[in-house]
Design a protein around this motif. Structure first.
Motif, PDB file in Angstrom:
ATOM      1  N   SER A  37     -39.289  21.289 -31.305  1.00 55.28           N
ATOM      2  CA  SER A  37     -39.410  22.066 -32.548  1.00 55.28           C
ATOM      3  C   SER A  37     -40.817  22.650 -32.688  1.00 55.28           C
ATOM      4  CB  SER A  37     -39.083  21.173 -33.749  1.00 55.28           C
ATOM      5  OG  SER A  37     -39.203  21.898 -34.944  1.00 55.28           O
ATOM      6  N   ALA A  38     -41.821  21.840 -32.401  1.00 53.03           N
ATOM      7  CA  ALA A  38     -43.209  22.322 -32.457  1.00 53.03           C
ATOM      8  C   ALA A  38     -43.439  23.400 -31.397  1.00 53.03           C
ATOM      9  CB  ALA A  38     -44.182  21.160 -32.266  1.00 53.03           C
ATOM     10  N   ALA A  39     -42.814  23.249 -30.236  1.00 49.44           N
ATOM     11  CA  ALA A  39     -42.942  24.268 -29.184  1.00 49.44           C
ATOM     12  C   ALA A  39     -42.300  25.573 -29.636  1.00 49.44           C
ATOM     13  CB  ALA A  39     -42.301  23.773 -27.889  1.00 49.44           C
ATOM     14  N   ALA A  40     -41.158  25.499 -30.301  1.00 52.35           N
ATOM     15  CA  ALA A  40     -40.501  26.704 -30.816  1.00 52.35           C
ATOM     16  C   ALA A  40     -41.414  27.422 -31.805  1.00 52.35           C
ATOM     17  CB  ALA A  40     -39.174  26.349 -31.476  1.00 52.35           C
ATOM     18  N   ALA A  41     -42.061  26.651 -32.681  1.00 55.96           N
ATOM     19  CA  ALA A  41     -42.991  27.254 -33.639  1.00 55.96           C
ATOM     20  C   ALA A  41     -44.176  27.894 -32.916  1.00 55.96           C
ATOM     21  CB  ALA A  41     -43.468  26.200 -34.637  1.00 55.96           C
ATOM     22  N   ALA A  42     -44.706  27.222 -31.900  1.00 60.03           N
ATOM     23  CA  ALA A  42     -45.837  27.772 -31.137  1.00 60.03           C
ATOM     24  C   ALA A  42     -45.419  29.041 -30.397  1.00 60.03           C
ATOM     25  CB  ALA A  42     -46.370  26.727 -30.154  1.00 60.03           C
ATOM     26  N   LEU A  43     -44.209  29.044 -29.848  1.00 61.05           N
ATOM     27  CA  LEU A  43     -43.713  30.247 -29.174  1.00 61.05           C
ATOM     28  C   LEU A  43     -43.558  31.393 -30.176  1.00 61.05           C
ATOM     29  CD1 LEU A  43     -40.992  28.696 -26.830  1.00 61.05           C
ATOM     30  CD2 LEU A  43     -43.154  29.765 -26.114  1.00 61.05           C
ATOM     31  N   GLY A  44     -43.077  31.085 -31.353  1.00 62.53           N
ATOM     32  CA  GLY A  44     -42.912  32.099 -32.392  1.00 62.53           C
ATOM     33  C   GLY A  44     -44.237  32.717 -32.811  1.00 62.53           C
ATOM     34  N   ARG A  45     -45.243  31.872 -32.976  1.00 64.98           N
ATOM     35  CA  ARG A  45     -46.574  32.398 -33.337  1.00 64.98           C
ATOM     36  C   ARG A  45     -47.138  33.248 -32.198  1.00 64.98           C
ATOM     37  NH1 ARG A  45     -46.789  27.239 -35.461  1.00 64.98           N
ATOM     38  NH2 ARG A  45     -47.886  26.423 -33.653  1.00 64.98           N
ATOM     39  N   ALA A  46     -46.947  32.781 -30.967  1.00 57.54           N
ATOM     40  CA  ALA A  46     -47.484  33.501 -29.809  1.00 57.54           C
ATOM     41  C   ALA A  46     -46.766  34.825 -29.586  1.00 57.54           C
ATOM     42  CB  ALA A  46     -47.380  32.627 -28.558  1.00 57.54           C
ATOM     43  N   ALA A  47     -45.501  34.901 -29.975  1.00 51.17           N
ATOM     44  CA  ALA A  47     -44.720  36.125 -29.770  1.00 51.17           C
ATOM     45  C   ALA A  47     -45.294  37.308 -30.539  1.00 51.17           C
ATOM     46  CB  ALA A  47     -43.265  35.901 -30.168  1.00 51.17           C
ATOM     47  N   VAL A  48     -45.989  37.032 -31.626  1.00 50.74           N
ATOM     48  CA  VAL A  48     -46.578  38.123 -32.413  1.00 50.74           C
ATOM     49  C   VAL A  48     -48.077  38.254 -32.163  1.00 50.74           C
ATOM     50  CG1 VAL A  48     -44.815  38.013 -34.206  1.00 50.74           C
ATOM     51  CG2 VAL A  48     -46.887  36.629 -34.436  1.00 50.74           C
ATOM     52  N   GLY A  49     -48.600  37.474 -31.241  1.00 54.86           N
ATOM     53  CA  GLY A  49     -50.019  37.523 -30.909  1.00 54.86           C
ATOM     54  C   GLY A  49     -50.249  38.215 -29.583  1.00 54.86           C
ATOM     55  N   THR A  50     -51.294  37.781 -28.938  1.00 54.95           N
ATOM     56  CA  THR A  50     -51.605  38.293 -27.604  1.00 54.95           C
ATOM     57  C   THR A  50     -51.837  37.101 -26.699  1.00 54.95           C
ATOM     58  OG1 THR A  50     -53.980  38.365 -28.083  1.00 54.95           O
ATOM     59  CG2 THR A  50     -52.709  40.381 -28.501  1.00 54.95           C
ATOM     60  N   CYS A  79     -39.454  37.501 -19.953  1.00 54.75           N
ATOM     61  CA  CYS A  79     -38.185  36.756 -19.860  1.00 54.75           C
ATOM     62  C   CYS A  79     -36.971  37.620 -20.133  1.00 54.75           C
ATOM     63  CB  CYS A  79     -38.171  35.600 -20.851  1.00 54.75           C
ATOM     64  SG  CYS A  79     -39.297  34.300 -20.419  1.00 54.75           S
ATOM     65  N   GLY A  80     -37.095  38.531 -21.056  1.00 51.04           N
ATOM     66  CA  GLY A  80     -35.956  39.351 -21.419  1.00 51.04           C
ATOM     67  C   GLY A  80     -34.916  38.615 -22.239  1.00 51.04           C
ATOM     68  N   ALA A  81     -35.239  37.457 -22.756  1.00 56.12           N
ATOM     69  CA  ALA A  81     -34.309  36.689 -23.599  1.00 56.12           C
ATOM     70  C   ALA A  81     -35.082  36.194 -24.810  1.00 56.12           C
ATOM     71  CB  ALA A  81     -33.738  35.508 -22.827  1.00 56.12           C
ATOM     72  N   ASP A  82     -34.373  35.955 -25.896  1.00 59.34           N
ATOM     73  CA  ASP A  82     -35.031  35.465 -27.104  1.00 59.34           C
ATOM     74  C   ASP A  82     -35.158  33.948 -27.031  1.00 59.34           C
ATOM     75  OD1 ASP A  82     -36.129  34.956 -29.545  1.00 59.34           O
ATOM     76  OD2 ASP A  82     -34.554  35.925 -30.708  1.00 59.34           O
ATOM     77  N   LEU A  83     -36.166  33.510 -26.301  1.00 58.16           N
ATOM     78  CA  LEU A  83     -36.328  32.075 -26.085  1.00 58.16           C
ATOM     79  C   LEU A  83     -36.950  31.369 -27.275  1.00 58.16           C
ATOM     80  CD1 LEU A  83     -37.200  32.023 -22.302  1.00 58.16           C
ATOM     81  CD2 LEU A  83     -35.013  31.711 -23.448  1.00 58.16           C
ATOM     82  N   VAL A  84     -37.574  32.124 -28.176  1.00 58.14           N
ATOM     83  CA  VAL A  84     -38.053  31.503 -29.413  1.00 58.14           C
ATOM     84  C   VAL A  84     -36.838  31.014 -30.203  1.00 58.14           C
ATOM     85  CG1 VAL A  84     -39.297  31.867 -31.574  1.00 58.14           C
ATOM     86  CG2 VAL A  84     -40.131  32.946 -29.468  1.00 58.14           C
ATOM     87  N   ALA A  85     -35.837  31.883 -30.330  1.00 55.90           N
ATOM     88  CA  ALA A  85     -34.618  31.504 -31.052  1.00 55.90           C
ATOM     89  C   ALA A  85     -33.873  30.392 -30.319  1.00 55.90           C
ATOM     90  CB  ALA A  85     -33.715  32.718 -31.236  1.00 55.90           C
ATOM     91  N   ALA A  86     -33.855  30.434 -28.998  1.00 53.90           N
ATOM     92  CA  ALA A  86     -33.174  29.380 -28.236  1.00 53.90           C
ATOM     93  C   ALA A  86     -33.841  28.030 -28.461  1.00 53.90           C
ATOM     94  CB  ALA A  86     -33.154  29.721 -26.748  1.00 53.90           C
ATOM     95  N   ALA A  87     -35.166  27.990 -28.384  1.00 57.53           N
ATOM     96  CA  ALA A  87     -35.885  26.730 -28.601  1.00 57.53           C
ATOM     97  C   ALA A  87     -35.665  26.216 -30.024  1.00 57.53           C
ATOM     98  CB  ALA A  87     -37.376  26.913 -28.322  1.00 57.53           C
ATOM     99  N   ALA A  88     -35.724  27.129 -30.986  1.00 59.42           N
ATOM    100  CA  ALA A  88     -35.503  26.739 -32.381  1.00 59.42           C
ATOM    101  C   ALA A  88     -34.059  26.279 -32.586  1.00 59.42           C
ATOM    102  CB  ALA A  88     -35.829  27.895 -33.310  1.00 59.42           C
ATOM    103  N   GLY A  89     -33.108  26.953 -31.939  1.00 58.33           N
ATOM    104  CA  GLY A  89     -31.707  26.584 -32.080  1.00 58.33           C
ATOM    105  C   GLY A  89     -31.400  25.215 -31.509  1.00 58.33           C
ATOM    106  N   ILE A  90     -31.933  24.948 -30.332  1.00 56.78           N
ATOM    107  CA  ILE A  90     -31.704  23.634 -29.707  1.00 56.78           C
ATOM    108  C   ILE A  90     -32.296  22.533 -30.577  1.00 56.78           C
ATOM    109  CG2 ILE A  90     -32.211  22.162 -27.715  1.00 56.78           C
ATOM    110  CD1 ILE A  90     -32.278  24.828 -26.051  1.00 56.78           C
ATOM    111  N   SER A  91     -33.547  22.718 -30.987  1.00 54.88           N
ATOM    112  CA  SER A  91     -34.165  21.667 -31.812  1.00 54.88           C
ATOM    113  C   SER A  91     -33.464  21.568 -33.164  1.00 54.88           C
ATOM    114  CB  SER A  91     -35.669  21.899 -31.964  1.00 54.88           C
ATOM    115  OG  SER A  91     -35.941  23.105 -32.638  1.00 54.88           O
TER     116      SER A  91
END
Length: 191
Positions: free
Chosen positions: A105-118, A128-140
């Motif tokens: 869950s914390a990794a999903a949040a970190a990925l989400g923050r990084a997705a809008v950063g640099t 990746c070409g896939a929404d892995l932020v949503a996948a990580a959040a969905g699994i957790s």
């Protein structure tokens, strides 16, 4: 690992959807681990392979509950509405470590923050070409869904039937199934 110990959760059999999401997320986390080994700095739960380790442990627990893996493990019992009128998406009882779920869950949040950063994490996400932020959040989210009276009754009924058994729900447990399935679907919408 140290902590409260495993927690029994209800997990829908998502066929190969969950396996694909885990595989793609693992690939991303391996890419990030390699970048870290090359000197990149990663945020909290992505650093030192923490999320990768948690994801792998969770998948070891989840894999036998999913699709063809459930059939191979003889855990592919069916779930029916009262009178066997409808076959439902099966839910299976799986023991997971809450610390691994929290790490993912914390990794999903970190990925989400990084997705809008640099930086390296955003670059890896974009490649990746896939929404892995949503996948990580969905699994957790699936694994961290709070218990309700309905989910407890349903989990107890499935556990009492035993792994791999076909279960015909009573009208009261059918209501519990519908309420629980609605909550699970909110965490993992049909993809």
């Amino acid at each position: 690992m140290s902590g409260p110990g495993p927690r029994a959760v209800l997990v829908p059999d998502l066929g190969e959807d969950l396996a694909r999401a885990v595989e793609e997320l693992e690939s991303l986390l391996l890419t990030l681990k390699a970048a870290e080994e090359d000197g990149a700095r990663l945020p909290g739960p992505l650093a030192n392979g923490a999320a990768l380790t948690a994801l792998r442990r969770l998948w070891r627990a989840l894999a036998p509950s999913q699709g063809r893996r459930a059939a191979a493990a003889r855990l592919a019992g069916r779930l029916y509405a009262p009178g066997r009128s409808t076959e439902h998406v099966p839910l299976r009882v799986v023991d997971v470590d809450p610390l691994d779920v929290a790490t993912l869950s914390a990794a999903a949040a970190a990925l989400g923050r990084a997705a809008v950063g640099t930086g390296v994490v955003r670059e890896a996400l974009e490649s990746c070409g896939a929404d892995l932020v949503a996948a990580a959040a969905g699994i957790s989210g699936l694994l961290d869904l709070a218990d309700t009276a309905e989910s407890i009754v349903l989990r107890e009924r499935l556990a009492a039937a035993g792994p791999g058994a076909d279960v015909v729900l009573t009208p009261a447990i059918e209501e519990a199934y519908q309420a629980t399935a609605d909550r699970l679907n909110a965490m993992w919408p049909r993809r």
